[in-house]
Design a protein around this motif. Structure first.
Motif, mmCIF file in Angstrom:
data_model
loop_
_atom_site.group_PDB
_atom_site.id
_atom_site.type_symbol
_atom_site.label_atom_id
_atom_site.label_comp_id
_atom_site.label_asym_id
_atom_site.label_seq_id
_atom_site.Cartn_x
_atom_site.Cartn_y
_atom_site.Cartn_z
ATOM 1 N N ALA A 1 43.923 106.608 80.352
ATOM 2 C CA ALA A 1 44.183 107.035 79.134
ATOM 3 C C ALA A 1 45.564 106.843 78.610
ATOM 4 O O ALA A 1 45.994 106.854 77.762
ATOM 5 C CB ALA A 1 43.830 108.529 79.360
ATOM 6 N N ALA A 2 46.625 107.057 80.000
ATOM 7 C CA ALA A 2 47.989 106.753 79.607
ATOM 8 C C ALA A 2 48.334 105.744 79.206
ATOM 9 O O ALA A 2 49.273 105.359 78.184
ATOM 10 C CB ALA A 2 48.819 107.242 81.169
ATOM 11 N N VAL A 3 47.793 104.495 79.764
ATOM 12 C CA VAL A 3 48.051 103.168 79.212
ATOM 13 C C VAL A 3 47.828 102.863 77.737
ATOM 14 O O VAL A 3 48.496 102.414 77.152
ATOM 15 C CB VAL A 3 47.161 101.917 80.207
ATOM 16 C CG1 VAL A 3 47.309 100.619 79.654
ATOM 17 C CG2 VAL A 3 47.555 102.156 81.754
ATOM 18 N N ARG A 4 46.618 103.501 77.437
ATOM 19 C CA ARG A 4 46.444 103.341 76.112
ATOM 20 C C ARG A 4 47.190 104.174 75.252
ATOM 21 O O ARG A 4 47.534 103.599 73.999
ATOM 22 C CB ARG A 4 44.876 104.245 75.971
ATOM 23 C CG ARG A 4 44.196 103.388 74.972
ATOM 24 C CD ARG A 4 42.491 103.847 74.803
ATOM 25 N NE ARG A 4 42.187 103.173 73.458
ATOM 26 C CZ ARG A 4 42.152 101.698 73.566
ATOM 27 N NH1 ARG A 4 42.125 100.956 74.722
ATOM 28 N NH2 ARG A 4 41.832 101.218 72.384
ATOM 29 N N ARG A 5 47.576 105.335 75.579
ATOM 30 C CA ARG A 5 48.729 106.031 74.800
ATOM 31 C C ARG A 5 49.923 105.261 74.753
ATOM 32 O O ARG A 5 50.508 105.005 73.566
ATOM 33 C CB ARG A 5 49.024 107.399 75.555
ATOM 34 C CG ARG A 5 49.869 108.256 74.786
ATOM 35 C CD ARG A 5 48.889 109.510 74.313
ATOM 36 N NE ARG A 5 49.722 110.108 73.435
ATOM 37 C CZ ARG A 5 49.910 109.571 71.786
ATOM 38 N NH1 ARG A 5 49.212 108.521 71.335
ATOM 39 N NH2 ARG A 5 50.903 110.444 71.021
ATOM 40 N N ILE A 6 50.451 104.606 75.582
ATOM 41 C CA ILE A 6 51.712 103.740 75.722
ATOM 42 C C ILE A 6 51.340 102.472 74.669
ATOM 43 O O ILE A 6 52.304 102.229 73.704
ATOM 44 C CB ILE A 6 51.831 103.155 76.959
ATOM 45 C CG1 ILE A 6 52.353 104.221 78.009
ATOM 46 C CG2 ILE A 6 53.010 102.081 76.784
ATOM 47 C CD1 ILE A 6 52.694 103.737 79.351
ATOM 48 N N ALA A 7 50.187 102.048 74.585
ATOM 49 C CA ALA A 7 49.999 100.917 73.866
ATOM 50 C C ALA A 7 49.836 101.382 72.449
ATOM 51 O O ALA A 7 50.315 100.759 71.409
ATOM 52 C CB ALA A 7 48.407 100.204 74.202
ATOM 53 N N LYS A 8 49.350 102.494 72.264
ATOM 54 C CA LYS A 8 49.189 103.194 70.763
ATOM 55 C C LYS A 8 50.450 103.229 69.940
ATOM 56 O O LYS A 8 50.991 102.692 69.010
ATOM 57 C CB LYS A 8 48.405 104.390 70.951
ATOM 58 C CG LYS A 8 46.960 104.112 70.626
ATOM 59 C CD LYS A 8 46.308 105.378 69.906
ATOM 60 C CE LYS A 8 44.964 105.117 69.483
ATOM 61 N NZ LYS A 8 44.072 106.151 70.051
ATOM 62 N N VAL A 9 51.439 103.712 71.179
ATOM 63 C CA VAL A 9 52.780 104.180 70.477
ATOM 64 C C VAL A 9 53.827 102.843 70.366
ATOM 65 O O VAL A 9 54.057 102.559 69.503
ATOM 66 C CB VAL A 9 53.578 105.055 71.709
ATOM 67 C CG1 VAL A 9 54.965 105.071 71.204
ATOM 68 C CG2 VAL A 9 52.921 106.373 71.668
ATOM 69 N N ALA A 10 53.318 101.982 71.115
ATOM 70 C CA ALA A 10 53.783 100.731 70.898
ATOM 71 C C ALA A 10 53.367 99.790 69.668
ATOM 72 O O ALA A 10 54.242 99.173 69.224
ATOM 73 C CB ALA A 10 53.670 99.662 72.232
ATOM 74 N N ALA A 11 52.139 99.945 69.510
ATOM 75 C CA ALA A 11 51.445 99.383 68.096
ATOM 76 C C ALA A 11 52.289 99.789 67.131
ATOM 77 O O ALA A 11 52.250 99.168 65.925
ATOM 78 C CB ALA A 11 50.035 99.631 68.178
ATOM 79 N N GLU A 12 52.785 101.346 67.133
ATOM 80 C CA GLU A 12 53.295 101.625 65.918
ATOM 81 C C GLU A 12 54.679 101.256 65.410
ATOM 82 O O GLU A 12 55.227 101.585 64.594
ATOM 83 C CB GLU A 12 53.261 103.311 66.023
ATOM 84 C CG GLU A 12 51.743 103.545 65.683
ATOM 85 C CD GLU A 12 51.646 105.352 66.199
ATOM 86 O OE1 GLU A 12 52.567 105.758 66.802
ATOM 87 O OE2 GLU A 12 50.385 105.752 66.300
ATOM 88 N N GLN A 13 55.132 100.841 66.519
ATOM 89 C CA GLN A 13 56.886 100.356 66.269
ATOM 90 C C GLN A 13 56.714 99.005 65.592
ATOM 91 O O GLN A 13 55.956 98.124 65.900
ATOM 92 C CB GLN A 13 57.417 99.819 67.388
ATOM 93 C CG GLN A 13 56.966 100.837 68.751
ATOM 94 C CD GLN A 13 58.150 101.535 69.028
ATOM 95 O OE1 GLN A 13 59.442 101.383 68.839
ATOM 96 N NE2 GLN A 13 58.087 102.824 69.961
ATOM 97 N N PRO A 14 57.452 98.940 64.323
ATOM 98 C CA PRO A 14 57.324 97.667 63.467
ATOM 99 C C PRO A 14 58.180 96.552 64.150
ATOM 100 O O PRO A 14 59.126 96.777 64.571
ATOM 101 C CB PRO A 14 57.821 98.047 62.093
ATOM 102 C CG PRO A 14 58.758 99.334 62.607
ATOM 103 C CD PRO A 14 58.309 100.039 63.721
ATOM 104 N N ARG A 15 57.590 95.228 63.917
ATOM 105 C CA ARG A 15 58.306 94.061 64.141
ATOM 106 C C ARG A 15 58.830 93.735 65.628
ATOM 107 O O ARG A 15 59.599 93.039 65.659
ATOM 108 C CB ARG A 15 59.475 93.755 63.249
ATOM 109 C CG ARG A 15 59.211 93.673 62.156
ATOM 110 C CD ARG A 15 60.405 93.688 60.957
ATOM 111 N NE ARG A 15 60.328 94.618 59.953
ATOM 112 C CZ ARG A 15 59.469 94.724 58.726
ATOM 113 N NH1 ARG A 15 58.946 93.631 58.744
ATOM 114 N NH2 ARG A 15 59.707 95.579 57.955
ATOM 115 N N VAL A 16 58.329 94.577 66.495
ATOM 116 C CA VAL A 16 58.860 94.184 67.853
ATOM 117 C C VAL A 16 57.352 93.464 68.994
ATOM 118 O O VAL A 16 57.665 93.209 69.960
ATOM 119 C CB VAL A 16 59.398 95.079 68.661
ATOM 120 C CG1 VAL A 16 61.087 95.087 68.259
ATOM 121 C CG2 VAL A 16 58.960 96.599 68.624
ATOM 122 N N GLY A 17 56.357 93.896 68.339
ATOM 123 C CA GLY A 17 55.166 93.392 69.204
ATOM 124 C C GLY A 17 55.067 94.109 70.389
ATOM 125 O O GLY A 17 55.416 95.157 70.764
ATOM 126 N N ALA A 18 54.561 93.062 71.557
ATOM 127 C CA ALA A 18 54.376 93.560 72.875
ATOM 128 C C ALA A 18 55.594 94.088 73.465
ATOM 129 O O ALA A 18 55.662 94.691 74.485
ATOM 130 C CB ALA A 18 53.689 92.416 73.484
#
Ligand SMILES: Nc1ncnc2c1ncn2[C@@H]1O[C@H](COP(=O)(O)OP(=O)(O)OP(=O)(O)O)[C@@H](O)[C@H]1O
Ligand SMILES: [Mg+2]
Length: 340
Positions: free
Chosen positions: A283-300
């Motif tokens: 669940a924590a990994v998913r949360r990190i991925a979600k927050v990361a996905a919301e950052q524009p233009r830096v991808g992974a």
């Protein structure tokens, strides 16, 4: 292959490679995709793939260089030479110093050239001509088109000049083309083609909303890349233009768990040194991925940044956070607290 997602790009690249390995003619490829979407990762994956699957005799000579190198060469009055030098060096490295230079020269004529950050050689920025960019594109074009190109041989190869037929070199160029997405979006919403992007009804539970879904690959035309500053002559040498997609949350989860450079492994090692077993819950990994996905233009790349922000809290005095049996569990709550 270590590339996550990007099926279209991976498929296209596989086809081109298998043609190249089968000594058939293969068209040049241009990859367009936002920062951190996997362009350089895909190029590296091809290098690894070739190193693992082909013998040194049959492996095509491959070099990967930054497009700025082309601009520097062009300005320095030796257009395209670095590409040829790098190929020749790579050939010698692969085949060994005992192989005659003439053999190496024949071999590099069948080589692969990866030009990364090709958007850095724009010929025009906001209408203003960029001489270095124009020259760099011309240099590349000369290599693509010419059946006879001179190479200044380095000292180890005996000096002097030799002629090369570069017409069979395969070029794979990649760039983020920052600003292209917005430019095309503007064109179809408020610009010359306004109204082209239609809204569709989106059902979300009991809610029905009108939304316009913009996907670059549905709208990108050659003209947009001309406007961006790539010359028509240059672009016309690419048989396919591949768009890399923004990464989904699921894909970011996979990248987080599988790519060592993101930082999970290093963090584990750090805590292990303190006798602590670091466990990050799904669940924590998913949360990190979600927050990361919301950052524009830096991808992974956002994954590393978000994860670092979380771990900062725990890396100082790690013993404070671990349970008695020496485990530190990072769950969703820990992520939210650290990112507050
Ligand atoms: N599709 C992917 N599969 C696996 N890892 C990826 C992918 N996309 C990005 N990454 C991860 O993100 C990092 C940055 O990706 P990469 O260097 O490929 O981005 P890029 O598209 O070349 O961006 P830029 O335009 O900024 O150069 C990589 O080190 C890798 O860990
Ligand atoms: Mg890159």
């Amino acid at each position: 292959m270590r590339v996550v997602g990007q099926e279209t790009a991976v498929r296209e690249m596989s086809i081109v490679l298998s043609k190249k390995l089968g000594r058939l003619s293969a068209g040049n490829v241009l990859m367009v995709g936002s920062s951190g979407s996997g362009k350089t990762t895909l190029m590296r994956a091809v290098e690894d793939y070739l190193a693992e699957t082909t013998s040194t005799e049959e492996r095509p000579i491959l070099v990967r260089l930054h497009a700025n190198v082309l601009a520097e060469d062009a300005i320095g009055g030796r257009p395209g030479q670095t590409v040829l030098w790098r190929l020749l060096e790579a050939a010698r490295e692969l085949r060994g110093p005992q192989v005659p230079v003439t053999d190496l020269l024949r071999q590099i004529e069948e080589g692969l050239v990866f030009v990364d950050e090709v958007d850095k050689i724009r010929g025009r920025i906001e209408g203003i001509p960029q001489i270095a960019g124009i020259r760099a594109q011309e240099a590349l074009l000369t290599l693509i088109e010419n059946e006879r190109t001179a190479i200044e041989l380095p000292e180890w190869a005996g000096g002097g000049r030799a002629m090369l037929d570069t017409a069979r070199l395969l070029f794979v160029c990649a760039g983020a083309f920052e600003g292209l997405y917005d430019a095309v979006h503007d064109r179809v919403t408020i610009g010359e083609d306004r109204g082209a992007l239609r809204e569709v009804a989106v059902v979300d539970g009991d809610d029905i909303r009108q939304e316009a879904h913009f996907r670059l690959h549905e709208w990108l035309r050659q003209q947009d890349l001309f406007d961006y500053g790539m010359t028509p002559q240059f672009l016309s040498r690419f048989e396919s233009i591949i768009l890399l997609e923004p990464l989904s949350v699921d894909e970011l989860v996979k990248i987080f768990l599988s790519r060592p450079e993101i930082g999970l492994e290093q963090a584990r090692a750090y805590f292990a040194q303190h006798g602590i077993n670091l466990a990050v819950s799904p669940a924590a990994v998913r949360r990190i991925a979600k927050v990361a996905a919301e950052q524009p233009r830096v991808g992974a790349r956002a994954l590393s940044e978000v994860f670092r922000r979380v771990m900062r809290t725990y890396e100082f005095e790690p013993d404070r956070w671990a349970t008695d049996d020496g485990t530190l569990v990072i769950d969703q709550a820990e992520i939210d607290k650290a990112l507050e």
